[in-house]
Design a protein around this motif. Structure first.
Motif, PDB file in Angstrom:
ATOM      1  N   ALA A 257       0.812  -1.224   0.000  1.00 22.64           N
ATOM      2  CA  ALA A 257       0.000   0.000   0.000  1.00 22.64           C
ATOM      3  C   ALA A 257       0.840   1.267   0.000  1.00 22.64           C
ATOM      4  CB  ALA A 257      -0.935  -0.002   1.208  1.00 22.64           C
ATOM      5  N   GLU A 258       2.149   1.147   0.223  1.00 23.63           N
ATOM      6  CA  GLU A 258       3.008   2.322   0.090  1.00 23.63           C
ATOM      7  C   GLU A 258       2.989   2.851  -1.341  1.00 23.63           C
ATOM      8  OE1 GLU A 258       6.890   1.301   1.489  1.00 23.63           O
ATOM      9  OE2 GLU A 258       6.138   0.577   3.417  1.00 23.63           O
ATOM     10  N   GLN A 259       2.731   1.969  -2.314  1.00 30.78           N
ATOM     11  CA  GLN A 259       2.553   2.417  -3.695  1.00 30.78           C
ATOM     12  C   GLN A 259       1.100   2.287  -4.140  1.00 30.78           C
ATOM     13  OE1 GLN A 259       4.541   0.294  -6.935  1.00 30.78           O
ATOM     14  NE2 GLN A 259       4.492   2.146  -8.202  1.00 30.78           N
ATOM     15  N   PHE A 260       0.454   1.178  -3.804  1.00 31.20           N
ATOM     16  CA  PHE A 260      -0.920   0.927  -4.239  1.00 31.20           C
ATOM     17  C   PHE A 260      -1.846   1.064  -3.037  1.00 31.20           C
ATOM     18  CE2 PHE A 260       1.922  -1.663  -6.929  1.00 31.20           C
ATOM     19  CZ  PHE A 260       1.632  -1.110  -8.165  1.00 31.20           C
ATOM     20  N   GLY A 261      -1.990   2.279  -2.531  1.00 31.47           N
ATOM     21  CA  GLY A 261      -2.744   2.486  -1.306  1.00 31.47           C
ATOM     22  C   GLY A 261      -3.635   3.705  -1.316  1.00 31.47           C
TER      23      GLY A 261
END
Length: 504
Positions: A257-261
């Motif tokens: 989720a750091e990228q897809f969050g």
């Protein structure tokens, strides 16, 4: 009793939800993918990015859904400043089977947009509230909708309904997203924000769940059942390439989720018919919608302030723009001749999954200008369709709702509340959370930092402390049409507040 926006909303009529279990799918790659696009991006980070449009081949599936390969259309518009550092917004409409090129792409989000108050056929105009002021934009048409088409001839017998088709649908979009990022090193580690309208809410939640939980067994994805066999390897390869310092490590959901969050949900349908059943008693009791329910059919349920005929003009305006070469090029920012795979012979073999035989003739009659520009098509093909459904109808259910609940702790979430939408009554969502989620629910009407419209739903209890951005708009279902500037301002402020737009 809690009052939201001056009306009592926690006195809901009890509604019994049918708790449908979700047994998930097993996916087969079916065919290798290749990307068709403009400019042929390489591995070296470019100093700048430019508009492009193209197609990405996605595999068929023997168990998840359509058993044939499809070619899905995308349009990319880079951020006006420092696109290599700006978040990537992945925008899609819902339906299922509604073309993104019929609403989110032509109305209110890009540097040029259609004016919904103008007559059908009017040219696109400059949009000074374009999302490219703060983000990169990637629009994607679902299978057989908009400009996406099928590879070869398709047959209803090749539809495989063994599992929930919304999983296959979400998998298609994940495949396109990872292929797109894999070919563009400059964007590979940018924050990704999924932006889904209506049924797109189901798609967004399932996409994020599958990506955040990619390390689960391919034959046991928990909430979603089975995952496509390529998911784990493809996600791992992406994460290794985007974040080489962590290469080889398995990522936890909070780390993915750091990228897809991030998710922006525009009037979202999260669990299909069950959500509609829950919403209807509350919607009927809303004084702003009373006239619509008193005289069904007199007004457009997607925006009760207008007639059905007025709503059809908005849709017709988009359809004409998509089939007018000059207007289409203005919206895409690229010439049609630069889009590999759009025109014959690079398009062939190709076809469309038509709902009825008459659709082919109707499409051929309405896109004469495109055919004159790009070339003739077969009797079972069309350049653009406003809607399409490659297999039997499907909506979200209790499984997709559980996916949404699973991603909330790791995902910044923005939900619109359009006051004149009788199709998806989002004002019922806080009621649902209060009665069914097990969390305490608080409506916070203070203004978040940088925001012009208040509204935050806070879910607490059981170790959870979740804030859902929930602003209200004087709009119908398509908020990018009804309140484009207000939505753009709020999304921009929210992205900055949640860190998606922070310098990296």
């Amino acid at each position: 009793m809690t009052s939201l926006f001056g009306r009592s909303v926690f006195t809901a009529t009890p509604v019994v939800l049918l708790l449908a279990g979700c047994v998930g799918p097993s996916d087969d790659p079916g065919s290798s993918a290749r990307e068709l696009g403009r400019g042929g991006p390489g591995d070296g980070p470019p100093a700048w990015l430019s508009p492009e449009a193209g197609f990405i081949d996605v595999p068929g599936s023997k168990t998840l859904g359509p058993g044939w390969a499809s070619r899905m259309f995308y349009s990319f518009l880079p951020a006006g400043e420092r696109p290599e550092r700006a978040p990537l917004l992945v925008l899609f409409n819902g339906g299922p089977g509604a073309a993104t090129t019929s609403i989110l792409m032509p109305y209110g989000t890009g540097p040029r947009a259609l004016d919904p108050a103008a007559p059908a056929g009017a040219a696109p105009i400059a949009n000074d509230a374009s999302y490219t002021r703060f983000a990169n934009l990637l629009y994607v048409d679902a299978r057989s909708t908009g400009f996406s088409y099928e590879r070869g001839r398709v047959h209803p017998a090749d539809c495989h309904g063994e599992e929930q088709l919304y999983v296959a649908d979400a998998a298609d979009f994940i495949y396109v997203l990872l292929e797109f990022l894999g070919a563009r090193a400059a964007l590979r580690d940018n924050p990704v924000v999924v932006v889904g309208e209506s049924y797109g809410g189901t798609r967004a939640a399932v996409m994020l769940y599958m990506m955040q939980h990619y390390t689960l067994r391919a034959d046991g994805l928990g909430v979603m059942g089975r995952a496509p066999p390529w998911l784990k390897g493809k996600m791992q390869a992406h994460l290794d390439a985007a974040f080489p310092a962590r290469a080889g490590a398995h990522w936890e959901p909070s780390q993915v989720a750091e990228q897809f969050g991030w998710q922006v949900l525009i009037q979202p349908s999260l669990f299909g018919v069950e959500q509609a059943m829950y919403e209807e008693p509350l919607a009927r009791a809303d004084p702003d919608l009373a006239e619509h329910f008193a005289a069904p059919g007199a007004s457009d349920r997607f925006d009760v302030r207008r007639t059905v005929e007025e709503g059809e003009i908005v849709a017709e305006h988009a359809a004409r723009a998509m089939r007018d070469p000059e207007h289409l090029e203005a919206l895409l920012g690229v010439g049609l001749s630069a889009i590999d795979g759009l025109a014959p012979p690079g398009r062939w073999p190709s076809s469309r999954y038509f709902w009825s035989g008459g659709e082919a003739a109707a499409a051929a009659a309405s896109e004469r200008a495109l055919r004159a520009e790009l070339g003739a098509l077969g009797a079972d093909d069309a350049y653009w369709l406003p809607a399409g459904l490659p297999c039997q109808g499907y909506l979200g259910d209790r499984g997709s709702l559980r996916a949404f609940e699973e991603v909330l702790p790791h995902t910044a979430t923005f939900i619109t509340n359009a006051r004149h939408d009788a199709a998806v009554y989002t004002e019922a969502l806080p009621v649902f959370f209060a009665e069914r989620s097990g969390h305490a629910v608080e409506i916070d009407m203070s203004l978040p930092a940088g925001a012009a419209r208040p509204g935050v739903v806070r879910l607490t209890g059981g170790g959870a402390d979740i804030a859902l951005r929930f602003p209200t708009y004087e709009s119908g279902h398509a908020v990018s049409v009804g309140a484009p500037r207000e939505l753009a301002e709020d999304v921009e402020a929210w992205l900055a507040e949640t860190g998606a737009s922070a310098p990296r």
